[in-house]
Write a protein that holds these residues in place. Sequence first.
Motif, short mmCIF file in Angstrom:
data_model
loop_
_atom_site.label_atom_id
_atom_site.label_comp_id
_atom_site.label_asym_id
_atom_site.label_seq_id
_atom_site.Cartn_x
_atom_site.Cartn_y
_atom_site.Cartn_z
N GLY A 195 4.74 28.23 76.34
CA GLY A 195 5.89 27.34 76.28
C GLY A 195 6.46 27.10 74.75
O GLY A 195 7.32 26.96 74.47
N LYS A 196 5.25 26.88 73.79
CA LYS A 196 5.33 26.80 72.37
C LYS A 196 5.86 28.01 71.88
O LYS A 196 6.19 27.81 70.66
CB LYS A 196 4.03 26.13 71.90
N GLY A 197 5.64 29.29 72.35
CA GLY A 197 6.27 30.34 72.00
C GLY A 197 5.43 30.84 70.62
O GLY A 197 6.16 31.66 69.98
N GLU A 253 -5.07 17.55 55.70
CA GLU A 253 -5.09 19.04 55.79
C GLU A 253 -3.79 19.38 56.39
O GLU A 253 -2.98 20.15 56.17
CB GLU A 253 -6.16 19.68 56.54
N ARG A 254 -3.67 18.50 57.88
CA ARG A 254 -2.24 19.04 58.56
C ARG A 254 -1.01 18.59 57.70
O ARG A 254 -0.12 19.27 57.77
CB ARG A 254 -2.46 18.04 60.00
N ASP A 255 -1.20 17.35 57.10
CA ASP A 255 0.24 17.01 56.37
C ASP A 255 0.34 17.82 55.24
O ASP A 255 1.50 18.17 54.98
CB ASP A 255 -0.18 15.50 55.89
N THR A 286 -7.30 23.88 64.94
CA THR A 286 -6.71 22.53 64.92
C THR A 286 -6.90 22.21 63.51
O THR A 286 -7.96 22.14 62.93
CB THR A 286 -7.27 21.63 65.82
N VAL A 287 -5.73 21.70 62.95
CA VAL A 287 -5.87 20.87 61.63
C VAL A 287 -5.62 19.40 61.63
O VAL A 287 -4.85 19.07 62.55
CB VAL A 287 -4.94 21.37 60.61
N ALA A 288 -6.16 18.55 61.16
CA ALA A 288 -6.06 17.17 61.18
C ALA A 288 -5.96 16.50 59.82
O ALA A 288 -6.02 17.12 58.90
CB ALA A 288 -7.35 16.73 61.96
N GLY A 290 0.82 23.05 67.17
CA GLY A 290 1.13 22.78 68.37
C GLY A 290 0.02 23.62 69.15
O GLY A 290 -0.50 24.60 68.70
N ARG A 291 -0.37 22.95 70.48
CA ARG A 291 -1.07 23.77 71.35
C ARG A 291 -0.42 25.23 71.41
O ARG A 291 0.62 25.44 71.72
CB ARG A 291 -0.90 23.03 72.82
N ILE A 292 -1.66 26.20 71.47
CA ILE A 292 -1.16 27.55 71.37
C ILE A 292 -0.86 27.82 73.12
O ILE A 292 -1.87 27.70 73.96
CB ILE A 292 -1.92 28.45 70.87
N GLY A 342 -9.35 13.49 68.52
CA GLY A 342 -8.78 14.78 67.68
C GLY A 342 -7.26 14.75 68.18
O GLY A 342 -6.28 13.98 68.42
N TYR A 343 -7.11 15.86 69.12
CA TYR A 343 -5.64 16.15 69.85
C TYR A 343 -5.59 15.14 70.98
O TYR A 343 -6.32 15.10 71.68
CB TYR A 343 -5.56 17.54 70.45
N GLY A 344 -4.24 14.45 70.96
CA GLY A 344 -4.20 13.66 72.32
C GLY A 344 -2.86 12.93 72.05
O GLY A 344 -2.70 11.76 71.62
N VAL A 367 9.28 15.47 64.74
CA VAL A 367 9.65 14.33 63.83
C VAL A 367 8.61 14.11 62.82
O VAL A 367 8.89 13.86 61.62
CB VAL A 367 9.63 13.02 64.75
N GLU A 368 7.51 14.64 62.95
CA GLU A 368 6.26 14.73 62.01
C GLU A 368 6.89 15.74 60.76
O GLU A 368 6.72 15.46 59.56
CB GLU A 368 5.05 15.11 62.29
N SER A 369 7.31 16.96 61.22
CA SER A 369 8.03 18.02 60.16
C SER A 369 8.93 17.20 59.16
O SER A 369 9.03 17.30 57.93
CB SER A 369 8.34 19.07 60.85
N1 UDP Z 1 -1.41 18.48 66.23
C1 UDP Z 1 -2.40 18.32 65.23
N2 UDP Z 1 -3.00 19.39 64.98
C2 UDP Z 1 -2.81 20.58 65.06
C3 UDP Z 1 -1.91 20.85 65.97
C4 UDP Z 1 -1.02 19.95 66.44
O1 UDP Z 1 -2.69 17.24 64.84
O2 UDP Z 1 -3.60 21.48 64.73
C5 UDP Z 1 -0.64 17.54 66.52
C6 UDP Z 1 0.89 17.15 66.04
O3 UDP Z 1 0.75 16.89 64.78
C7 UDP Z 1 1.36 16.43 66.90
C8 UDP Z 1 0.61 16.63 68.40
O4 UDP Z 1 -0.64 17.43 67.95
O5 UDP Z 1 1.12 15.01 66.68
C9 UDP Z 1 1.47 17.67 69.33
O6 UDP Z 1 2.50 16.84 69.96
P1 UDP Z 1 3.79 17.47 70.42
O7 UDP Z 1 4.57 16.26 71.25
O8 UDP Z 1 4.40 18.07 69.22
O9 UDP Z 1 3.50 18.49 71.38
P2 UDP Z 1 2.45 18.38 72.81
O10 UDP Z 1 1.02 18.99 72.60
O11 UDP Z 1 2.29 16.90 73.18
O12 UDP Z 1 3.28 19.14 74.01
#
Ligand code: UDP
Length: 384
Positions: A201-203, A272-274, A267-269, A196-198, A19-21, A298-300
């Motif tokens: 810092g991400k605000g 669905e995320r795209d 979290t979306v993946a 992003g992670r809630i 998932g998230y990593g 950069v994904e955006s």
């Molecule tokens: N991400 C995701 N699903 C979510 C939120 C985040 O897949 O619901 C992914 C996002 O697409 C990106 C990564 O998590 O690939 C976050 O990386 P980023 O460098 O933006 O932030 P970090 O968490 O490493 O500070």
Amino acid sequence: MSLTVLMNAGPWLSVPPPGYGGIENVVATLVPELRRLGVRVVLASVETSTLPVDERISVFPDGQFHALQRPYNQVCGVAQAHLHGVVRALRARDDIDLVHDHVEAVGLATMAAMGRDAPPALHTLHWDLAKHPELYGNLDGGGRVRVSGVSASQLARAPRALQEHSVGHVHLSTPLAVGADRRPRVAKGEHVVILGRINPGKGQDLGARLARRVGFPLVLAGPVGPYHRPEDLAAAGDEARQNPDVRFFYEHVAPHVDGDLVRWVGTVAGAERDDLVAGARASLFPLRWEEPGGTAVVESLALGTPVVATARGCLPELIEHGRTGLLTADEEELGDLVLAAGLLDEDECRREAATRFTPEVMAQRYVELYQQVRRLAARSLQLA
Ligand code: UDP
């Protein structure tokens, strides 16, 4: 090119991650491109990693991320055991030309502690460099160990000793950037997304407040601490509040989440995320920290969605104000910029991603850095 690299992804998650990593995703994106360029890759990770490589090393059967919830004295052996496995492997063979290490703090310290006969190492700094001041401020890589950052602004704020070990930065990339300029447009919705992670810092608190003040629909996507779905967080009850990101969510974000104008979807993946990002009128990054790398930024761009952000950290390097996004130093102005983002050309965003943020661009740059690290190490051996 005949170059064999030991890629040390660490013991926390498999590669690619389930998932998230962040770091594991970077490794999963980088390695196939390196191999296409002719680099042999030996992956040091966990046994559940499925990324195709030339060889694998692992100490743990699966990702140890869950252990990080435990107290330090119960968990400090995990990264050490993994690194010890890497050191044993390096001592047992002589075909590794370079170690590319991604393990926070202990990877750098272990590589630096190895003797002159160990291979040169490049340690990529994926995080905020205000951390670990005692390590970074006194680093001695012995001429063999160098570091790279994920943005110029990240390295510019690093302690002097770390800067002296730096061979430069490599911006993050995304597979979505490949052919992004040729992908057909998708219909844009009204919503704005924060991906992003809630976390403070991400605000997301600021973004949610602005959404309600200015009146734009906002989707917050990402985990709150270890909780990926709203129902999991709810089920965890009060105990979950021990986690600082959970407390931040309840105290500063949740009061603005009305399930209508402002929604938290967890979290979306994958697709669905795209779709969520590609269909958004803008991606918002209301940052309160110096974002070091910004994968979601950069994904955006790759998905054709302009970025509206606080001009902090790597954002001014990744986004050209007025072309691929809108940046401001003034938090309160972000709301107005969200409304103006619709005037930007989404094709410019895609073109930028396809030119600057593909895995191929990232891999080519790393290969240059590998060669530079090897040259510097050879020179320091001659001088010794
Ligand atoms: N991400 C995701 N699903 C979510 C939120 C985040 O897949 O619901 C992914 C996002 O697409 C990106 C990564 O998590 O690939 C976050 O990386 P980023 O460098 O933006 O932030 P970090 O968490 O490493 O500070």
